[in-house]
Scaffold this motif. Structure first.
Motif, PDB file in Angstrom:
ATOM      1  N   SER A 160       6.830  -6.406   7.865  1.00 64.03           N
ATOM      2  CA  SER A 160       7.539  -6.235   6.590  1.00 64.03           C
ATOM      3  C   SER A 160       6.805  -7.049   5.529  1.00 64.03           C
ATOM      4  CB  SER A 160       8.979  -6.744   6.700  1.00 64.03           C
ATOM      5  OG  SER A 160       9.698  -6.027   7.654  1.00 64.03           O
ATOM      6  N   VAL A 161       6.231  -6.354   4.582  1.00 67.87           N
ATOM      7  CA  VAL A 161       5.419  -7.008   3.561  1.00 67.87           C
ATOM      8  C   VAL A 161       6.263  -7.193   2.310  1.00 67.87           C
ATOM      9  CG1 VAL A 161       3.330  -6.796   2.173  1.00 67.87           C
ATOM     10  CG2 VAL A 161       3.367  -5.953   4.536  1.00 67.87           C
ATOM     11  N   PHE A 162       6.114  -8.333   1.653  1.00 74.29           N
ATOM     12  CA  PHE A 162       6.850  -8.570   0.411  1.00 74.29           C
ATOM     13  C   PHE A 162       5.951  -9.233  -0.612  1.00 74.29           C
ATOM     14  CE2 PHE A 162       7.654 -12.212   3.211  1.00 74.29           C
ATOM     15  CZ  PHE A 162       7.343 -13.292   2.394  1.00 74.29           C
TER      16      PHE A 162
ATOM     17  N   ASN B 267       6.915   0.040  15.246  1.00 73.71           N
ATOM     18  CA  ASN B 267       8.109   0.374  16.017  1.00 73.71           C
ATOM     19  C   ASN B 267       8.538  -0.786  16.910  1.00 73.71           C
ATOM     20  OD1 ASN B 267       7.969   2.943  14.967  1.00 73.71           O
ATOM     21  ND2 ASN B 267       6.817   3.753  16.689  1.00 73.71           N
TER      22      ASN B 267
ATOM     23  N   HIS C 157       4.272  -4.731  -6.970  1.00 73.71           N
ATOM     24  CA  HIS C 157       4.257  -4.620  -5.512  1.00 73.71           C
ATOM     25  C   HIS C 157       3.190  -3.628  -5.039  1.00 73.71           C
ATOM     26  CE1 HIS C 157       5.886  -4.877  -1.510  1.00 73.71           C
ATOM     27  NE2 HIS C 157       6.228  -3.612  -1.474  1.00 73.71           N
TER      28      HIS C 157
ATOM     29  N   MET D 115      12.854   1.320   3.839  1.00 78.30           N
ATOM     30  CA  MET D 115      11.722   1.248   4.772  1.00 78.30           C
ATOM     31  C   MET D 115      10.380   1.254   4.042  1.00 78.30           C
ATOM     32  SD  MET D 115      10.839   5.052   5.879  1.00 78.30           S
ATOM     33  CE  MET D 115       9.202   4.693   5.251  1.00 78.30           C
ATOM     34  N   SER D 116      10.420   1.042   2.760  1.00 79.59           N
ATOM     35  CA  SER D 116       9.206   1.271   2.009  1.00 79.59           C
ATOM     36  C   SER D 116       8.067   0.374   2.443  1.00 79.59           C
ATOM     37  CB  SER D 116       9.486   1.062   0.527  1.00 79.59           C
ATOM     38  OG  SER D 116       9.915  -0.253   0.282  1.00 79.59           O
ATOM     39  N   SER D 117       8.322  -0.869   2.685  1.00 78.93           N
ATOM     40  CA  SER D 117       7.240  -1.823   2.845  1.00 78.93           C
ATOM     41  C   SER D 117       7.165  -2.358   4.260  1.00 78.93           C
ATOM     42  CB  SER D 117       7.422  -2.953   1.830  1.00 78.93           C
ATOM     43  OG  SER D 117       7.447  -2.409   0.522  1.00 78.93           O
ATOM     44  N   ARG D 118       7.437  -1.514   5.201  1.00 76.10           N
ATOM     45  CA  ARG D 118       7.460  -1.937   6.601  1.00 76.10           C
ATOM     46  C   ARG D 118       6.833  -0.862   7.467  1.00 76.10           C
ATOM     47  NH1 ARG D 118      12.791  -1.901   7.481  1.00 76.10           N
ATOM     48  NH2 ARG D 118      12.713  -0.025   8.729  1.00 76.10           N
ATOM     49  N   PHE D 119       6.129  -1.261   8.518  1.00 73.48           N
ATOM     50  CA  PHE D 119       5.680  -0.291   9.509  1.00 73.48           C
ATOM     51  C   PHE D 119       5.750  -0.918  10.896  1.00 73.48           C
ATOM     52  CE2 PHE D 119       1.302  -1.707  10.504  1.00 73.48           C
ATOM     53  CZ  PHE D 119       1.091  -2.617   9.475  1.00 73.48           C
TER      54      PHE D 119
ATOM     55  N   ALA E 150       0.061   6.739   8.987  1.00 72.57           N
ATOM     56  CA  ALA E 150       1.241   6.282   8.240  1.00 72.57           C
ATOM     57  C   ALA E 150       1.054   4.861   7.742  1.00 72.57           C
ATOM     58  CB  ALA E 150       2.485   6.368   9.127  1.00 72.57           C
ATOM     59  N   ALA E 151       0.361   4.039   8.505  1.00 71.52           N
ATOM     60  CA  ALA E 151       0.139   2.654   8.095  1.00 71.52           C
ATOM     61  C   ALA E 151      -1.061   2.543   7.141  1.00 71.52           C
ATOM     62  CB  ALA E 151      -0.081   1.780   9.323  1.00 71.52           C
TER      63      ALA E 151
ATOM     64  N   VAL F 158       6.696 -10.614   7.241  1.00 77.95           N
ATOM     65  CA  VAL F 158       7.486 -10.994   8.411  1.00 77.95           C
ATOM     66  C   VAL F 158       7.055 -10.086   9.560  1.00 77.95           C
ATOM     67  CG1 VAL F 158       9.778 -11.147   9.443  1.00 77.95           C
ATOM     68  CG2 VAL F 158       9.455 -11.742   7.035  1.00 77.95           C
TER      69      VAL F 158
ATOM     70  N   THR G 251       7.238  -5.009  14.150  1.00 77.57           N
ATOM     71  CA  THR G 251       7.304  -4.474  12.787  1.00 77.57           C
ATOM     72  C   THR G 251       6.722  -5.489  11.812  1.00 77.57           C
ATOM     73  OG1 THR G 251       9.531  -5.334  12.474  1.00 77.57           O
ATOM     74  CG2 THR G 251       9.337  -3.071  13.266  1.00 77.57           C
TER      75      THR G 251
ATOM     76  N   GLY H 182      -0.812   2.993   3.521  1.00 79.25           N
ATOM     77  CA  GLY H 182      -0.198   1.882   2.811  1.00 79.25           C
ATOM     78  C   GLY H 182      -1.208   0.979   2.127  1.00 79.25           C
TER      79      GLY H 182
END
Lengths: 325, 325, 325, 325
Positions: free
Chosen positions: C12-14, C7, C125, C1-5, C201-202, C25, C10, C205
């Protein structure tokens, strides 16, 4: 995340077969829903042992006590916690099983997983007794669903010969079919958030479930496309299908037709007949005849549990946000 | 959460049948794992269409391009994103289906869910084409699992008559069995975090899966406890079972025996034969013969997909923390 | 779950600073939302380096390419994936840093975490470059929020002396305030699902964020209750507060007043001045002057990033189901 | 997900200020950990009211009762549920507040959120009373952490003048600093799974927290890079930093230096002084002096709560799988 399911409304189950109590925390119920506790009790009584010749002689009143989440029997938006006392416990039945795993039970893998610290009394947290709080949760959710016009029913469609099994100290299993009517079309998320995914993930939390199939299920594998596809038709404004081989869900999303699925229940693993197992204390094989109090067949008692878990999942699906944005 | 699964390592799938590209983000892979891209390609080629008479004539090279997460072909701990271009698209095949849902496909429920904004070309995000990135992910995970001594295999155990079906413009389905060897005992969380729960939740993300059963599965429902229970025995230091009706998992937790499960695949819903459906534009029933390019039977192509999803879930299970604290 | 926030939706960063591409995504966007790509580009250009004397000389076009999730620029309910190519990479700048962690960067803890397999080029990253896909995601969400009447703005409320810092080879930080207007009352879940919890929480990041405070924040700790409490008043049908020390959120739930919070940004850790660090290859302390291309102050570039992350979280909050059941 | 936090080990809090009981379910604790209940009680007693002149006169014994999850005081791998009875309740204090929201409390936004069905007695689920089960959970986790060599301490670093405030019917706030020693380097996931993200998400679940800052925090915004960066040095085999402006965490991942963060606590919103608010029943503004029993300053009571939540989050971080694969 072991003992919890649900996304919008979550169900956290706790307790062991012989702990002081078992229960559930339901977080995310809509506020303002009146809960009829007599109806809840009636639902739970369907699961309680002792009503059928196939049932365990263990007697538990299974009266849930609501600690939080209701104000004057109406949901207030705070997590609802209900507990059920364990009273009729015979932990001494289990002490000799500490080093001798019962075939067909989770004793051995849990011993490995928890390095011997798992609660061995009555199967501990893996006991079928944990389905009592599931029934509580399902009874609550079913009342809310009913107000939305959604009705659930489960029924036995196959079951072994209980009398013969009891006579020979053996046990039997069966197949249960669940059906939900009144679901709107469009529930469920694509791919991994679909109705089947979420139902299956929850249903396998019921001890002894070994398979699940939707609509025609495994029989679909033997059909041709022209047989299996359900033709669409119009009934006034309503889109319906002429048949329901799809079981009310296509691509993970409800069609508005009845949701239908079946689950396979294995025979109760606790049997009076002698079985071969290992004795870890002596590092050798041994024979075991399981004592204690057990059901010859748990299928009738799983019926309300399957309904309950289905109700929980369907309420969770109804609370998905995107359809209503 | 629709298109994602996994707890410790998560798999987020994106793309539509006719979007520019499809792909997957894998977040949480252990760092330091070398990935052999030729092996990955070989795995993906097993799924690619065109190798069997039952396959769609659509041709896609299905060469994944890794955008991130690898440094010199070794995982670096950052999310791995792989994309696959869609090249051989014929979106014009689908325009006439905008208001005419194909029986057996998700067209109708997705239309309701997304208020008509869903991508109708080739089934959009619900297309079987999305299993290509799943194969990529599974191929990566299988390499990591192999280093831990875990091997996977899936095989067809039942399939309809492809030739006859093709001749009559029809389609057939089948049953696939998956087996994983080398799993340690103790994997899986109790109740809703068990091996069956997590596998089922992921496996139902494969289009056309209608059922899943573990070990003896539905047949267990017809067995007696004395038949179904697997006797434990010692093989040196190893605890084994004499039979494997439990399919390697008891109470959601692995026993160290081979994990065995079967999935039911329905017949391909796209068939050349005429079917009855509705035309929303004209608000009436209509006849439809599905054109485009389709598989007569997708079962052979689902075999590597089932392996792939299983590999993803098993790696996720291996990464559960509690056993190693 | 490291690179996602997120509920309901969502993110998802890459990607890494010097991987082939970076991206995001977004899963769970409501369907039917038109996305103006020129507006998205304009938003992203606010973050792009090179517009201010404080910025890094690295030049990236930062043109996002949408691979999926849109059909004719309208969301279709499937995950939206956008990628941004990395073009102006100088990985050779970093090779000498393999064994010499830069003070103030994550080099050392990531080396430990990933056993030396982390991508060291440009911070990998953990690079600020990953905020580009966040801006893409935020630009998309802000357009949807604007249609609901919700407007966001971030501004610098404190910043060090950039010119002096550049002259001395040093760097500076600052404080950014974010404000959102038009939020309905009642958003946010109690306790751990509240607006502050999810925003914090976001927001953490975003690289270099060292603190977050809502409303009066740390100053509230020095106020009396009679000063800090915001009196309610009626403006027609509307409930408002006379002051806004609470920053628009009480008990985790929005009040309908403007949401206000501030974040502390540390000075850029990469500085030309000589610093003491360790050389793992030689197992001794060493001196380091960080070369490469860096911002003297990233605060201006974080302004749109903070807006973007806020937009993502607010859309996620709006999609919570319970309020609309 | 409103009242739950944690990934590997989850903490589900339930109860309202005046419900029958409050409590917590902890799911995912490692098995085999002995829990000293006297130590737990001692920890909880630090939070209990009545020990300081600033505290509420409400008296609760706060004796937790463990319903499940322990066998002979040792964790067994099943969810641990603890409940605390509410005994000294005066619900009649609150009935007149049904239509009159107290300034600075969550009354108004919760009324909107839950359409008036929220539990108004004593703040319901938003009450500071819910920090009692948090202290239970933290006390359990702290014992496990201590065995791993991790020690926690929180302390007041700023507080208003309690005596003066009490004299004038007012209230005050303050700032608490938390410190954890003995953490290994490498804990925490990048971006949104970092130590700051997860701590902040949990810490804002403590009522009255208005800000959080790590290391130098907001002061970092006023420092230069050369001042703020912490030089690395070698102490034997150990990598340390000469200063600790980074507060033990860089890029979301621990460095092995002490973890240091501070939280801002607002003044207690319940004050005896007259405030302006609205009366929904009469649709007009009104004056309110809050009766009931309240703390003049909750800062001393938040100290153990902050420690407790930190202990919970740190245990969760320690249970992340990737580092140990």
């Amino acid at each position: 995340m072991s003992s919890r399911f649900g996304n919008n409304v979550t169900f956290s189950v706790f307790g062991q077969s012989h702990s002081e109590a078992i229960g559930v925390v339901i977080d995310g119920l809509p506020a303002g829903e009146a809960i009829d506790m007599q109806q809840v009790q009636a639902f739970m009584d369907r699961r309680a042992p002792g009503n059928r010749p196939s049932d365990t002689p263990r007697r538990e009143a299974d009266v849930p006590r609501v600690l939080s989440g209701l104000v004057h029997h109406v949901t207030c938006g705070a997590p609802l916690c209900a507990v059920i006392q364990n009273t009729d416990t015979h932990p001494e039945d289990y002490e000799k099983l500490r080093d001798i795993p019962r075939p067909g039970h989770a004793d051995y893998p849990l011993r490995v997983k928890f390095q011997g610290f798992q609660d061995i009394r009555g199967g501990g947290h893996a006991s079928g007794r944990l389905t009592a709080p599931l029934c509580f949760a399902g009874a609550v959710c079913a009342q809310i669903l009913a107000r939305k016009g959604i009705e659930l029913v489960a029924r036995i469609v196959e079951m072994g010969d209980v009398k013969a099994a009891a006579f020979t100290g053996d046990s039997v299993g069966g197949v249960i079919e669940c059906e939900a009517r009144g679901l709107p079309a469009g529930l469920g998320e694509p791919m991994f958030g679909g109705v089947e995914n979420r139902l299956a993930a929850a249903i396998f939390g019921i001890p002894a479930v070994r398979g699940i199939e939707f609509g025609a299920g495994f029989a679909a594998a033997r059909m041709k496309g022209s047989e299996h596809n359900d033709a669409y038709r119009l009934e006034g404004e309503q889109v319906r299908t002429a048949t329901n081989h799809h079981g009310g869900v296509l691509g993970g999303v409800t069609t508005g037709m009845p949701l239908v699925f079946r689950i396979a229940i294995k025979p109760t693993p606790s049997i009076a007949r002698t079985q071969t197992t290992v004795d870890f204390a002596r590092n050798r094989e041994t024979e075991l005849a399981v004592g204690g109090r057990h059901d010859v067949c748990i299928v009738p008692r799983v019926v309300p549990v399957a309904e309950a878990v289905t109700a929980c999942v369907l309420l969770d699906l109804l609370l998905d946000a995107k359809g209503v944005f």
